[in-house]
Design an enzyme around this catalytic site. Structure first.
Site, mmCIF file in Angstrom:
data_model
loop_
_atom_site.group_PDB
_atom_site.id
_atom_site.type_symbol
_atom_site.label_atom_id
_atom_site.label_comp_id
_atom_site.label_asym_id
_atom_site.label_seq_id
_atom_site.Cartn_x
_atom_site.Cartn_y
_atom_site.Cartn_z
ATOM 1 N N LYS A 1 -2.723 -7.304 -8.576
ATOM 2 C CA LYS A 1 -3.876 -7.711 -7.764
ATOM 3 C C LYS A 1 -4.992 -6.678 -7.873
ATOM 4 O O LYS A 1 -4.739 -5.487 -7.725
ATOM 5 C CB LYS A 1 -3.469 -7.838 -6.283
ATOM 6 C CG LYS A 1 -4.643 -8.236 -5.383
ATOM 7 C CD LYS A 1 -4.308 -8.152 -3.901
ATOM 8 C CE LYS A 1 -5.072 -7.052 -3.178
ATOM 9 N NZ LYS A 1 -6.484 -7.262 -2.945
ATOM 10 N N LYS B 1 0.837 -1.209 0.000
ATOM 11 C CA LYS B 1 0.000 0.000 0.000
ATOM 12 C C LYS B 1 0.866 1.250 0.000
ATOM 13 O O LYS B 1 0.559 2.216 -0.695
ATOM 14 C CB LYS B 1 -0.987 -0.023 1.170
ATOM 15 C CG LYS B 1 -2.094 -1.029 0.911
ATOM 16 C CD LYS B 1 -3.349 -0.827 1.697
ATOM 17 C CE LYS B 1 -4.433 -1.729 1.104
ATOM 18 N NZ LYS B 1 -5.577 -1.903 1.963
ATOM 19 N N LYS C 1 -9.471 -2.384 -4.330
ATOM 20 C CA LYS C 1 -10.277 -1.159 -4.322
ATOM 21 C C LYS C 1 -9.382 0.061 -4.359
ATOM 22 O O LYS C 1 -9.662 1.037 -5.028
ATOM 23 C CB LYS C 1 -11.145 -1.116 -3.061
ATOM 24 C CG LYS C 1 -12.248 -2.131 -3.051
ATOM 25 C CD LYS C 1 -13.111 -1.922 -1.819
ATOM 26 C CE LYS C 1 -13.421 -3.218 -1.134
ATOM 27 N NZ LYS C 1 -12.480 -3.541 -0.027
HETATM 28 P P1 ATP Z 1 -8.225 -2.387 -0.282
HETATM 29 O O1 ATP Z 1 -7.558 -2.009 -1.567
HETATM 30 O O2 ATP Z 1 -8.901 -1.248 0.396
HETATM 31 O O3 ATP Z 1 -7.332 -3.205 0.634
HETATM 32 P P2 ATP Z 1 -9.324 -4.792 -1.342
HETATM 33 O O4 ATP Z 1 -9.909 -4.713 -2.692
HETATM 34 O O5 ATP Z 1 -7.980 -5.413 -1.171
HETATM 35 O O6 ATP Z 1 -9.412 -3.350 -0.707
HETATM 36 P P3 ATP Z 1 -10.289 -5.913 1.117
HETATM 37 O O7 ATP Z 1 -11.516 -5.385 1.749
HETATM 38 O O8 ATP Z 1 -8.943 -5.531 1.637
HETATM 39 O O9 ATP Z 1 -10.378 -5.569 -0.442
HETATM 40 O O10 ATP Z 1 -10.368 -7.490 1.090
HETATM 41 C C1 ATP Z 1 -11.596 -8.192 1.241
HETATM 42 C C2 ATP Z 1 -11.372 -9.648 0.901
HETATM 43 O O11 ATP Z 1 -11.222 -9.766 -0.520
HETATM 44 C C3 ATP Z 1 -10.103 -10.248 1.511
HETATM 45 O O12 ATP Z 1 -10.397 -11.578 1.889
HETATM 46 C C4 ATP Z 1 -9.125 -10.239 0.384
HETATM 47 O O13 ATP Z 1 -8.151 -11.262 0.510
HETATM 48 C C5 ATP Z 1 -10.037 -10.497 -0.804
HETATM 49 N N1 ATP Z 1 -9.459 -9.942 -2.029
HETATM 50 C C6 ATP Z 1 -9.206 -8.640 -2.277
HETATM 51 N N2 ATP Z 1 -8.698 -8.490 -3.502
HETATM 52 C C7 ATP Z 1 -8.608 -9.737 -4.041
HETATM 53 C C8 ATP Z 1 -8.140 -10.240 -5.299
HETATM 54 N N3 ATP Z 1 -7.680 -9.421 -6.232
HETATM 55 N N4 ATP Z 1 -8.200 -11.576 -5.503
HETATM 56 C C9 ATP Z 1 -8.662 -12.404 -4.545
HETATM 57 N N5 ATP Z 1 -9.124 -11.996 -3.343
HETATM 58 C C10 ATP Z 1 -9.097 -10.682 -3.089
HETATM 59 MG MG MG Z 2 -7.029 -5.276 0.776
#
Ligand code: ATP
Ligand code: MG
Length: 324
Positions: free
Chosen positions: A190, A111, A193
């Protein structure tokens, strides 16, 4: 029955990485255990600084999770900050957490590398996540691969507490589905969000098409054969298309003669069709006034009941309760 727990941050709109990596596995598991799923708003404060946006994201995450099949009769859906006991546990855990354990965490480093401010909340996030998991005596934690390390940190912290104070906390296991462990985003990294590379859930059709068309591809000419194993398009298509359609796409890649534009059209259709029944359920939920709020209130009550028992146990173990 195993206790299953997972959380999603209301740090933006949910995307197909969240859906495949965490939501769908969690929805499948609600049949097989005592499921607690929460919206991690304390965590989201590390990246969302707009109060109105945070409130909106919380409700939208709840709505979208329900639309995708979370059944509140089976799984307890709640908002993290509705059970503030988690912050107290987080503090207690942080007193036994070595700095070196947190310094090793990839998610923080990733991050920072994406330009997110290196504040203490972001750094200490794995301790709060440990508290989330341990407060609910969780056995299984379905997550994407990016969170595996945090579940390992959780176990390490629980072991420290147990070594110091006796068997107070239960050790959880991560549940990671290899085939969806890291869903790639539009740029091939990856999907996240906070990385602005997402294909969001429940987009208008024309917006979805435009976004899918934006998937990064190389400059191989239409007529040339292409390697399906190297393609973002195929990596996403395989999760939404029937097997025979996937086989056809892989074959067309190897044959040559089909351009990326055509493959993107097929991907768009597969995603649209997959989410169509969920979009219908979503509209029905929206039509029922206060439904989402009602689910979240019930969830808060169930979650609080479990949390207060664990927190009391921990407070007694560490000496914060004055026993009479
Ligand atoms: P942020 O960027 O704010 O961290 P994020 O998109 O990574 O958001 P999170 O809320 O951190 O989403 O993660 C929620 C769930 O979704 C977690 O279990 C995380 O491992 C899963 N996840 C997030 N992105 C992926 C991805 N690209 N592929 C598989 N699983 C994912
Ligand atoms: Mg995340």
């Amino acid at each position: 029955m195993p206790r299953i727990l997972t959380g999603i941050q209301p740090s933006g709109t949910l995307h197909i990485g969240n859906y495949l990596g965490a939501m769908r596995p969690a929805i499948d598991l609600q049949e097989r255990g005592d499921a607690f799923y929460f919206i991690a708003d304390y965590h989201a404060l590390t990246t969302v600084r707009d109060a109105k946006a945070l409130r909106e994201h919380v409700l939208r995450v709840a709505l979208d999770f329900l639309a995708c099949g979370l059944d509140p009769a089976k799984a307890c859906l709640f908002v993290q900050s509705d059970v503030p006991a988690v912050t107290e546990l987080s503090w207690i855990l942080s007193t036994v957490t070595p700095m070196s354990l947190l310094e090793k965490c990839h998610s923080y480093k990733d991050k920072i590398a994406h330009g997110i401010a290196a504040d203490h909340g972001l750094f200490a996030y794995p301790v709060l996540m440990a508290a989330d998991i341990l407060l609910y005596d969780s056995d299984l934690v379905p997550v994407g691969r990016d969170q595996k390390q945090h579940v390992e940190v959780t176990r390490d912290i629980a072991i420290k507490i147990n070594q110091q104070y006796g068997e107070v906390l239960k050790l959880p296991q991560p549940v990671i589905r290899e085939e969806v462990a890291t869903v790639p985003g539009l740029d091939g990294q990856k999907m996240s969000k906070s990385y602005k590379n997402t294909i969001d859930l429940f987009l208008e059709e024309n917006v979805l098409l435009k976004i899918v068309k934006g998937l990064k591809t190389d400059s191989t000419p239409v007529e040339a054969p292409k390697d399906p194993d190297q393609s973002n398009i195929v990596a996403l298509y395989r999760h939404f298309a029937p097997v025979e359609d996937l086989a056809r796409m892989e074959n067309d890649f190897r044959q040559g003669g089909t351009g990326y534009g055509e493959f993107k059209n097929r991907l768009f259709e597969a995603i649209r069709d997959h989410f169509r029944p969920f979009a219908e359920r979503r509209a029905a939920i929206l039509a029922e006034k206060n439904y989402v709020e009602k689910v979240l209130h019930e969830g808060r009550d169930r979650a609080s009941a479990v949390a207060s028992v664990t927190l009391r146990r921990v407070r007694e173990a560490v000496g914060l309760e004055r026993l009479v």
